[in-house]
Design a protein around this motif. Structure first.
Motif, PDB file in Angstrom:
ATOM      1  N   LEU A   1      11.268 -62.687 -36.879  1.00  6.26           N
ATOM      2  CA  LEU A   1       9.836 -62.401 -37.025  1.00  6.26           C
ATOM      3  C   LEU A   1       8.963 -63.591 -36.664  1.00  6.26           C
ATOM      4  N   GLY A   2       9.581 -64.755 -36.422  1.00  7.65           N
ATOM      5  CA  GLY A   2       8.803 -65.921 -36.027  1.00  7.65           C
ATOM      6  C   GLY A   2       7.985 -66.518 -37.156  1.00  7.65           C
ATOM      7  N   VAL A   3       8.530 -66.497 -38.385  1.00 10.40           N
ATOM      8  CA  VAL A   3       7.833 -67.051 -39.540  1.00 10.40           C
ATOM      9  C   VAL A   3       8.729 -68.079 -40.228  1.00 10.40           C
ATOM     10  N   GLU A   4       8.111 -68.904 -41.064  1.00 12.90           N
ATOM     11  CA  GLU A   4       8.860 -69.897 -41.820  1.00 12.90           C
ATOM     12  C   GLU A   4       9.530 -69.252 -43.044  1.00 12.90           C
ATOM     13  N   PRO A   5      10.615 -69.825 -43.534  1.00 13.24           N
ATOM     14  CA  PRO A   5      11.296 -69.247 -44.714  1.00 13.24           C
ATOM     15  C   PRO A   5      10.429 -69.198 -45.966  1.00 13.24           C
ATOM     16  N   ASP A   6       9.394 -70.039 -46.043  1.00 18.74           N
ATOM     17  CA  ASP A   6       8.523 -70.008 -47.222  1.00 18.74           C
ATOM     18  C   ASP A   6       7.226 -69.246 -46.951  1.00 18.74           C
ATOM     19  N   ALA A   7       7.197 -68.458 -45.894  1.00 24.04           N
ATOM     20  CA  ALA A   7       5.984 -67.720 -45.538  1.00 24.04           C
ATOM     21  C   ALA A   7       5.635 -66.702 -46.613  1.00 24.04           C
ATOM     22  N   GLU A   8       4.346 -66.485 -46.811  1.00 24.82           N
ATOM     23  CA  GLU A   8       3.892 -65.481 -47.766  1.00 24.82           C
ATOM     24  C   GLU A   8       4.070 -64.088 -47.173  1.00 24.82           C
ATOM     25  N   LEU A   9       4.117 -63.095 -48.060  1.00 24.39           N
ATOM     26  CA  LEU A   9       4.365 -61.725 -47.622  1.00 24.39           C
ATOM     27  C   LEU A   9       3.304 -61.251 -46.635  1.00 24.39           C
ATOM     28  N   LYS A  10       2.039 -61.633 -46.851  1.00 22.74           N
ATOM     29  CA  LYS A  10       0.972 -61.170 -45.955  1.00 22.74           C
ATOM     30  C   LYS A  10       1.189 -61.695 -44.535  1.00 22.74           C
ATOM     31  N   ASP A  11       1.682 -62.935 -44.407  1.00 18.37           N
ATOM     32  CA  ASP A  11       1.930 -63.502 -43.084  1.00 18.37           C
ATOM     33  C   ASP A  11       3.149 -62.844 -42.429  1.00 18.37           C
ATOM     34  N   ILE A  12       4.148 -62.522 -43.248  1.00 16.90           N
ATOM     35  CA  ILE A  12       5.322 -61.822 -42.724  1.00 16.90           C
ATOM     36  C   ILE A  12       4.914 -60.438 -42.229  1.00 16.90           C
ATOM     37  N   LYS A  13       4.036 -59.795 -42.980  1.00 21.93           N
ATOM     38  CA  LYS A  13       3.586 -58.450 -42.605  1.00 21.93           C
ATOM     39  C   LYS A  13       2.815 -58.478 -41.287  1.00 21.93           C
TER      40      LYS A  13
ATOM     41  N   GLY B   1      15.354 -52.983 -23.231  1.00 23.60           N
ATOM     42  CA  GLY B   1      15.773 -53.663 -24.446  1.00 23.60           C
ATOM     43  C   GLY B   1      14.748 -53.600 -25.569  1.00 23.60           C
ATOM     44  N   ALA B   2      13.627 -52.918 -25.331  1.00 25.08           N
ATOM     45  CA  ALA B   2      12.554 -52.903 -26.330  1.00 25.08           C
ATOM     46  C   ALA B   2      12.987 -52.202 -27.608  1.00 25.08           C
ATOM     47  N   GLU B   3      13.722 -51.100 -27.466  1.00 27.68           N
ATOM     48  CA  GLU B   3      14.104 -50.335 -28.655  1.00 27.68           C
ATOM     49  C   GLU B   3      15.016 -51.156 -29.560  1.00 27.68           C
ATOM     50  N   ALA B   4      15.956 -51.904 -28.940  1.00 26.09           N
ATOM     51  CA  ALA B   4      16.855 -52.747 -29.746  1.00 26.09           C
ATOM     52  C   ALA B   4      16.070 -53.835 -30.465  1.00 26.09           C
ATOM     53  N   SER B   5      15.090 -54.428 -29.765  1.00 27.44           N
ATOM     54  CA  SER B   5      14.259 -55.458 -30.389  1.00 27.44           C
ATOM     55  C   SER B   5      13.420 -54.857 -31.511  1.00 27.44           C
ATOM     56  N   PHE B   6      12.925 -53.645 -31.278  1.00 25.82           N
ATOM     57  CA  PHE B   6      12.112 -52.974 -32.293  1.00 25.82           C
ATOM     58  C   PHE B   6      12.926 -52.735 -33.571  1.00 25.82           C
ATOM     59  N   LYS B   7      14.152 -52.284 -33.417  1.00 23.01           N
ATOM     60  CA  LYS B   7      15.009 -52.025 -34.578  1.00 23.01           C
ATOM     61  C   LYS B   7      15.349 -53.328 -35.310  1.00 23.01           C
ATOM     62  N   GLU B   8      15.552 -54.407 -34.540  1.00 27.87           N
ATOM     63  CA  GLU B   8      15.852 -55.696 -35.161  1.00 27.87           C
ATOM     64  C   GLU B   8      14.670 -56.204 -35.968  1.00 27.87           C
ATOM     65  N   VAL B   9      13.471 -56.042 -35.419  1.00 28.92           N
ATOM     66  CA  VAL B   9      12.253 -56.437 -36.138  1.00 28.92           C
ATOM     67  C   VAL B   9      12.092 -55.595 -37.400  1.00 28.92           C
ATOM     68  N   ALA B  10      12.323 -54.287 -37.287  1.00 34.99           N
ATOM     69  CA  ALA B  10      12.201 -53.398 -38.444  1.00 34.99           C
ATOM     70  C   ALA B  10      13.212 -53.759 -39.525  1.00 34.99           C
ATOM     71  N   GLU B  11      14.423 -54.147 -39.108  1.00 38.07           N
ATOM     72  CA  GLU B  11      15.455 -54.552 -40.070  1.00 38.07           C
ATOM     73  C   GLU B  11      15.028 -55.807 -40.825  1.00 38.07           C
ATOM     74  N   ALA B  12      14.478 -56.772 -40.081  1.00 37.01           N
ATOM     75  CA  ALA B  12      14.008 -58.001 -40.726  1.00 37.01           C
ATOM     76  C   ALA B  12      12.917 -57.706 -41.737  1.00 37.01           C
ATOM     77  N   TRP B  13      11.992 -56.838 -41.375  1.00 36.86           N
ATOM     78  CA  TRP B  13      10.892 -56.469 -42.279  1.00 36.86           C
ATOM     79  C   TRP B  13      11.435 -55.747 -43.504  1.00 36.86           C
ATOM     80  N   GLU B  14      12.421 -54.890 -43.316  1.00 40.04           N
ATOM     81  CA  GLU B  14      12.975 -54.125 -44.428  1.00 40.04           C
ATOM     82  C   GLU B  14      13.566 -55.050 -45.483  1.00 40.04           C
ATOM     83  N   VAL B  15      14.105 -56.173 -45.053  1.00 43.07           N
ATOM     84  CA  VAL B  15      14.696 -57.124 -45.991  1.00 43.07           C
ATOM     85  C   VAL B  15      13.635 -58.017 -46.619  1.00 43.07           C
ATOM     86  N   LEU B  16      12.760 -58.585 -45.804  1.00 40.98           N
ATOM     87  CA  LEU B  16      11.835 -59.606 -46.297  1.00 40.98           C
ATOM     88  C   LEU B  16      10.653 -59.025 -47.070  1.00 40.98           C
TER      89      LEU B  16
END
Length: 310
Positions: free
Chosen positions: A10-22, A41-56
């Motif tokens: 997602l291109g954020v720091e590990p201590d990023a706030e939720l609003k910045d991650i969103k 390759g867009a769909e694979a990237s989209f799913k990877e981004v969605a997976e990261a968001w689902e966790v964070l």
């Protein structure tokens, strides 16, 4: 198995706030959405981004992931979670319904299939945020206010805007800068996902007469020199009509008169109105008026700066 660094995705720091991650997630999700990006390759990237968001986005899953990350996982390294890790915090026992990576399933449990009825990848709709200007008078009582705004929708693979209108209940005592959340009135969720929310940012319109201090109001009222000296009955405006107020003899310019319960509404009750007196000199400079002022000056023998320079 490859370790996934969701923060790096997602291109954020590990201590990023939720609003910045969103914010980062929304930007990348739109960039890689298959309806908007024809790249293979867009769909694979989209799913990877969605997976990261689902966790964070989830405090529990994020905490477990952070612990695992500290355990030694690094991107581009072969990684196997410790035995029993997926059930260590209870997250692994959740039955997700979606199509995520082996890495995700090894930590949080398999079976995450976030799909709509047609099998399309679904996600929550976008939240919509608009400003809601309110007059001071409108904050005194709860009322229903019509609101019009636009929501982003996808039609035939293109992003469009749809005009929407509804009535929103504005609670009494709402303050400048507060937000009103209207659930499910944002953009529809792609693939049958839940709709986003509507957020109304309250902005109080400046009043031509009243200044706001918390839930109190200040109004400056001009009075004549003889009204300040002799006392008078004056008419003062409030948000709910005019009232009569007594000015005591020998009142000073800048003096504040408190009127209880005539300020803004709040959850604790109404604030107060403070009337600030301002002595205003008459514009008539005729000889007769000037003679009267000289006579007053002689008889009063008053020096307003007698104590000022000491």
């Amino acid at each position: 198995m490859e370790f996934k660094d969701y923060y790096q995705i997602l291109g954020v720091e590990p201590d990023a706030e939720l609003k910045d991650i969103k914010i980062a997630y929304r930007k990348l999700a739109r960039k890689y959405h298959p309806d908007l990006n024809p790249d293979p390759g867009a769909e694979a990237s989209f799913k990877e981004v969605a997976e990261a968001w689902e966790v964070l986005k989830d405090p529990g899953r994020r905490a477990e992931y952070d612990e695992l990350r500290r355990y030694g996982g690094r991107r581009d390294q072969q990684f196997e979670p410790p035995p029993g890790w997926a059930s260590s915090s209870g997250a692994g026992s959740q039955q997700f319904d979606g199509d995520f990576s082996d890495f995700f399933n090894s930590i949080f449990g398999a079976g995450f299939r976030q799909q709509g009825p047609a099998g399309d990848y679904s996600r929550p709709g976008q939240d919509v945020e608009i400003e809601l200007p309110l007059f001071l008078e409108e904050t005194l009582e709860s009322f229903s206010k019509p609101v019009e705004y636009r929501i982003p929708v996808y039609a035939q693979g293109q992003l469009q805007e749809l005009k929407k209108s509804l009535k929103v209940t504005i609670p009494a005592g709402i303050s400048d800068g507060e937000r009103i959340r209207v659930r499910g009135q944002g953009a529809p969720g792609p693939g049958g996902g839940p709709a986003g929310d509507l957020y109304l940012h309250v902005r109080l319109v400046p009043h031509p007469l009243f200044d706001v201090e918390g839930h109190n109001l200040l109004v400056t009222v001009p009075i004549a020199p003889w009204e300040a000296a002799l006392g008078a009955k004056i008419t003062v405006p409030t948000l709910s009509g005019k009232i009569s107020l007594t000015v005591k003899p020998n009142s000073q310019s800048g003096q504040k008169l408190r009127v209880p319960g005539k300020g803004l509404a709040s959850r604790a009750g109404r604030g107060d109105l403070y009337v600030v007196l301002k002595v205003v000199m008459p514009q008539d400079a005729s000889g007769d008026v000037q003679a009267l002022w000289r006579q007053l000056a002689e008889q009063a023998a008053f020096d307003p700066r007698a104590e000022w320079g000491k």
